[in-house]
Design a protein around this motif. Structure first.
Motif, PDB file in Angstrom:
ATOM      1  N   THR A  15       0.821  -1.220   0.000  1.00 48.05           N
ATOM      2  CA  THR A  15       0.000   0.000   0.000  1.00 48.05           C
ATOM      3  C   THR A  15       0.853   1.269   0.000  1.00 48.05           C
ATOM      4  O   THR A  15       0.318   2.371  -0.102  1.00 48.05           O
TER       5      THR A  15
ATOM      6  N   TRP B   7       7.363  -2.956  -5.270  1.00 46.24           N
ATOM      7  CA  TRP B   7       7.104  -3.851  -4.134  1.00 46.24           C
ATOM      8  C   TRP B   7       7.140  -5.296  -4.613  1.00 46.24           C
ATOM      9  O   TRP B   7       6.746  -5.594  -5.729  1.00 46.24           O
TER      10      TRP B   7
ATOM     11  N   ALA C 269       6.480  -9.446  -2.900  1.00 42.37           N
ATOM     12  CA  ALA C 269       6.094 -10.251  -1.735  1.00 42.37           C
ATOM     13  C   ALA C 269       7.309 -11.005  -1.220  1.00 42.37           C
ATOM     14  O   ALA C 269       8.203 -11.356  -1.992  1.00 42.37           O
ATOM     15  N   GLY C 270       7.343 -11.262   0.071  1.00 47.69           N
ATOM     16  CA  GLY C 270       8.416 -12.099   0.619  1.00 47.69           C
ATOM     17  C   GLY C 270       9.196 -11.473   1.759  1.00 47.69           C
ATOM     18  O   GLY C 270       9.936 -12.153   2.453  1.00 47.69           O
TER      19      GLY C 270
ATOM     20  N   ALA D  17      12.873 -12.388   2.539  1.00 48.83           N
ATOM     21  CA  ALA D  17      13.480 -13.010   1.355  1.00 48.83           C
ATOM     22  C   ALA D  17      13.814 -11.960   0.298  1.00 48.83           C
ATOM     23  O   ALA D  17      14.790 -12.111  -0.445  1.00 48.83           O
TER      24      ALA D  17
ATOM     25  N   LEU E  75      17.065 -10.356   1.555  1.00 44.09           N
ATOM     26  CA  LEU E  75      18.170 -11.308   1.369  1.00 44.09           C
ATOM     27  C   LEU E  75      18.518 -11.443  -0.114  1.00 44.09           C
ATOM     28  O   LEU E  75      19.693 -11.487  -0.496  1.00 44.09           O
ATOM     29  N   GLY E  76      17.479 -11.493  -0.944  1.00 44.55           N
ATOM     30  CA  GLY E  76      17.698 -11.599  -2.384  1.00 44.55           C
ATOM     31  C   GLY E  76      18.418 -10.371  -2.933  1.00 44.55           C
ATOM     32  O   GLY E  76      19.315 -10.481  -3.777  1.00 44.55           O
TER      33      GLY E  76
ATOM     34  N   GLU F 292      22.068 -10.498  -2.477  1.00 39.06           N
ATOM     35  CA  GLU F 292      22.823 -11.329  -3.425  1.00 39.06           C
ATOM     36  C   GLU F 292      22.859 -10.677  -4.810  1.00 39.06           C
ATOM     37  O   GLU F 292      23.901 -10.545  -5.415  1.00 39.06           O
TER      38      GLU F 292
ATOM     39  N   ASN G 291      17.760 -10.287  -9.383  1.00 39.74           N
ATOM     40  CA  ASN G 291      17.030 -11.541  -9.138  1.00 39.74           C
ATOM     41  C   ASN G 291      15.660 -11.250  -8.540  1.00 39.74           C
ATOM     42  O   ASN G 291      14.696 -11.966  -8.804  1.00 39.74           O
ATOM     43  N   VAL G 292      15.599 -10.250  -7.708  1.00 38.45           N
ATOM     44  CA  VAL G 292      14.334  -9.923  -7.028  1.00 38.45           C
ATOM     45  C   VAL G 292      13.505  -8.963  -7.878  1.00 38.45           C
ATOM     46  O   VAL G 292      12.292  -9.108  -8.000  1.00 38.45           O
TER      47      VAL G 292
ATOM     48  N   TYR H 185       9.423  -0.495 -11.031  1.00 43.03           N
ATOM     49  CA  TYR H 185       7.980  -0.354 -10.790  1.00 43.03           C
ATOM     50  C   TYR H 185       7.222  -0.071 -12.087  1.00 43.03           C
ATOM     51  O   TYR H 185       6.082  -0.468 -12.246  1.00 43.03           O
ATOM     52  N   TYR H 186       7.888   0.615 -13.020  1.00 43.55           N
ATOM     53  CA  TYR H 186       7.205   1.020 -14.247  1.00 43.55           C
ATOM     54  C   TYR H 186       7.417   0.042 -15.402  1.00 43.55           C
ATOM     55  O   TYR H 186       7.034   0.324 -16.530  1.00 43.55           O
TER      56      TYR H 186
ATOM     57  N   ARG I 241      23.819  -8.788   7.805  1.00 44.27           N
ATOM     58  CA  ARG I 241      24.392  -9.749   6.856  1.00 44.27           C
ATOM     59  C   ARG I 241      25.225  -9.075   5.751  1.00 44.27           C
ATOM     60  O   ARG I 241      26.264  -9.595   5.353  1.00 44.27           O
ATOM     61  N   TYR I 242      24.732  -7.927   5.265  1.00 40.28           N
ATOM     62  CA  TYR I 242      25.424  -7.296   4.133  1.00 40.28           C
ATOM     63  C   TYR I 242      26.102  -5.975   4.490  1.00 40.28           C
ATOM     64  O   TYR I 242      26.598  -5.266   3.616  1.00 40.28           O
TER      65      TYR I 242
ATOM     66  N   TYR J  16      22.011 -20.839  -0.745  1.00 38.23           N
ATOM     67  CA  TYR J  16      21.311 -19.755  -0.037  1.00 38.23           C
ATOM     68  C   TYR J  16      20.458 -18.932  -1.017  1.00 38.23           C
ATOM     69  O   TYR J  16      19.294 -18.614  -0.741  1.00 38.23           O
TER      70      TYR J  16
ATOM     71  N   ARG K  53      10.447 -16.583  -1.714  1.00 39.63           N
ATOM     72  CA  ARG K  53       9.653 -15.577  -2.428  1.00 39.63           C
ATOM     73  C   ARG K  53       8.486 -16.228  -3.180  1.00 39.63           C
ATOM     74  O   ARG K  53       7.388 -15.690  -3.229  1.00 39.63           O
TER      75      ARG K  53
ATOM     76  N   LEU L  82      -7.892   5.144  -1.501  1.00 41.60           N
ATOM     77  CA  LEU L  82      -7.067   4.569  -0.419  1.00 41.60           C
ATOM     78  C   LEU L  82      -6.481   5.637   0.502  1.00 41.60           C
ATOM     79  O   LEU L  82      -6.563   5.518   1.724  1.00 41.60           O
TER      80      LEU L  82
END
Lengths: 280, 328
Positions: A97, A126, A128-129, A132, A135-136, A139, A143-144, A149-150, A192-193, B32, B40, B177
């Motif tokens: 949101t 955005w 989900a996860g 993760a 973390l992704g 790396e 990958n993520v 966004y566009y 971690r990073y 990992y 995900r 919203l």
């Protein structure tokens, strides 16, 4: 004594009207109480200020419209500071949101400094996860978020050529209204990073962030609307922006609202003790 | 088997992920990376599960005519509209309006056919809503047709390119919203004022302590309290407590005023009868940085240790509540 008994029964509608008027009045006619910057906001400001020009600042937009009055001014002020210092800004979010709010900031603020989307600012959007996702990103960001966004592939954006993973980013600011939020960035991106991290949080959750600030895990902290106002003042005082300061303007309202609540607590307690003594 | 396989999977994954954290070898890093991708993907499935659960709950509520079922129709309609816009990035604007409108009108007709008597009160308003939506859809349709017929150059979004952050999504976000969400949160200010007046009483010593801390922090954290010396704040507090004690003849207030006055005297003696330079914001900062932080840190450590213990119990198969209560 009858008066004190009446005090215990003030109609809630009267309280609502008084509160409403005292919140609206300073917004129409500012009282000019002024805001002085505290040490936590100054630490965050100094940390952002010390990033070399051309480097990337990550901003996590982890809030939604319900906390927009408190947190959006922080986002705007941090972005203005970054652009004025010639930093590149990478935005992403863990709250679905909040996607529209980051989009609003990306649309409105960069043009003030002549900054161009893709070269100076990128909004990843955005995913989900939660953990993760962080973390992704540690790396490989692609990958993520293969696209922003566009829908532009990250390879096509000039700014992203030098930013492959979190280790390529010298600092992040997590502007969070709750969970997921800055604690997730601390737990994963920072521990971690090694991402240097500052945070902007709502006033109610500021108390939770203090231990992380004292341990040095958080570089600086903006707490509530006051934190946003402090940062706005710092940005203007240093000549980085001349834009309207919404958080500073709203601090007068917040001051009066606090005073009203405290007066009501006093009245309630005096009436309570009076009536209790008389056994009514 | 229904329990053994999940238990074995949790044991293997738990232990390998723990080892992985300490091994910077490329194989370990690859493993990992792979597992974070799995997380995900599982997260995306959770979205599907959540959406399914949402639809089932609200459709069941509507079907059974439970209290507030009308809101369920609104919730489902909102889901359909927003999802359609998100799922069809190249959809024409008029289709984005027309399809959900048609769905709402169709649903309304079905409901009306099934139970006209119960819905008499709602008929008028639903007709107005459906009629207005239909008009908007028809207008969009007309614009689309006329644009095609006369070769008008419409904005990108109107001509068939809705993307995230585009006109229709921004209309929904900015006009629905943002105000709804902000209003819900803003109402809290009124409820908090009313609740503080009715419920925030110094009934016990702990409550009195909380009250004092709240006063210091609430005033100290806003500009109006920025220039208040803490000493004078306490002097006013002593006076207020004494006056309140006189008016109400409550012993507790006199005791509170007396204790505070003695404390102030001791403080003055310590500062050789000069006003201590401590300001209210400094005191608020101390409350947040010392007692608050001590309590918060204890809670954080407690939660972290509890989390480690529970995780170990789950990994080792001692805690099996997550498997559910079904038969073996």
């Amino acid at each position: 004594m009858k008066f004190l008994s009446h005090l215990l029964k003030i109609d809630r509608r009267i309280i609502y009207i008084v509160m409403g008027l005292l919140v609206i009045f300073p917004l129409v006619k500012p009282l000019g109480l002024g805001v002085t910057s505290g040490p936590r906001a100054t630490r965050l400001f100094d940390a952002v200020d010390s990033i070399p020009p051309g480097k990337t600042l990550l901003i996590a937009v982890d809030f939604d419209p319900s906390s927009m009055p408190e947190l959006y001014p922080m986002l705007a002020a941090v972005m203005r500071h970054a652009f004025a210092k010639d930093l590149k800004v990478l935005l992403c979010g863990l709250w679905v949101t909040g996607a529209g709010l980051a989009d609003k900031a990306v649309t409105e603020i960069p043009p003030e400094y002549g900054k161009k989307y893709g070269d100076d600012v990128v909004y990843l959007g955005w995913k989900a996860g939660i953990d993760a996702v962080i973390l992704g990103m540690g790396e490989n960001i692609r990958n993520v978020f293969p696209t922003d966004y566009y829908g532009h592939p990250l390879e096509s954006l000039a700014m992203m050529r030098d930013v492959q993973r979190l280790r390529d980013i010298p600092m992040g600011v997590a502007i969070s209204a709750g969970t997921p939020g800055y604690t997730d960035w601390l737990n994963f991106a920072q521990s971690r990073y090694g991402l240097k991290l500052g945070a902007g949080v709502t006033a109610v959750s500021a108390a939770d962030a203090y231990p992380y600030l004292q341990t040095g895990q958080l570089t600086g902290l903006l707490a509530g609307m006051k934190g946003g106002a402090e940062y706005e003042v710092l940005v203007q005082k240093n000549g980085y922006s001349k834009a309207y300061m919404p958080a500073v303007a709203a601090m007068d309202s917040q001051s009066l609202a606090h005073v009203v609540i405290l007066l009501l607590v006093i009245v309630g307690n005096v009436a309570y003790f009076a009536t209790r003594k008389r056994g009514t | 088997m229904k329990r053994t396989i999940p238990l074995a999977l949790v044991l293997i994954m738990g232990i390998t992920m723990m080892i992985q954290f300490f091994v910077p070898h490329p194989v370990s890093v690859g493993y990992y990376d792979l597992t974070t991708k799995w997380i995900r993907i599982v997260g995306a499935f959770a979205l599907v599960l959540g959406t399914g659960s949402f639809i089932m709950f609200h459709s069941d509520k509507t079907r059974r005519r439970r209290q507030g079922w009308g809101y369920s129709i609104v919730a489902i309609a909102a889901l359909v509209v927003v999802a359609l816009i998100g799922l069809c990035p190249r959809i024409m604007l008029w289709w984005a309006v027309f399809l959900p409108t048609a769905a709402v009108v169709l649903g309304l007709l079905l409901v009306l056919v099934r139970s006209v008597d119960k819905l008499k009160r709602f008929i008028t308003i639903w007709y107005v809503i459906a009629g207005a939506a239909l008009l908007v859809a028809l207008a969009g349709f007309a614009v689309g047709v006329l644009a095609g017929r006369f070769g008008w150059r419409l904005p990108h979004e109107l001509a068939g390119g809705i993307r995230p952050g585009s006109i229709l999504q921004n209309v929904i976000f900015t006009n629905f919203l943002v105000p709804l969400n902000a209003s819900m949160f803003a109402i809290l200010a009124f409820y908090m004022a009313s609740a503080a007046y009715r419920a925030f009483r110094a009934r016990t010593r702990e409550a009195a302590l909380l009250l004092v801390a709240a006063f210091i922090v609430m005033l100290g954290m806003v500009p109006i309290g920025a220039n208040v010396p803490f000493f004078w704040f306490l002097v006013v507090a002593v006076a207020a407590l004494a006056v309140a004690g006189l008016v109400t003849r409550a012993k507790a207030l006199f005791i509170g005023a007396g204790m505070l006055a003695v404390g102030l005297l001791v403080w003055l003696v310590f500062w050789k009868f000069r006003i201590p330079p401590l300001m209210l914001p400094d005191t608020a900062e101390w409350v947040l940085s010392v007692p608050n932080m001590a309590a918060k840190r204890a809670i954080i450590f407690g939660v972290a240790l509890g989390g480690i213990a529970t995780s170990l119990k789950v990994i080792l198969g001692i805690e099996r509540g997550w498997l559910g209560g079904g038969k073996q």
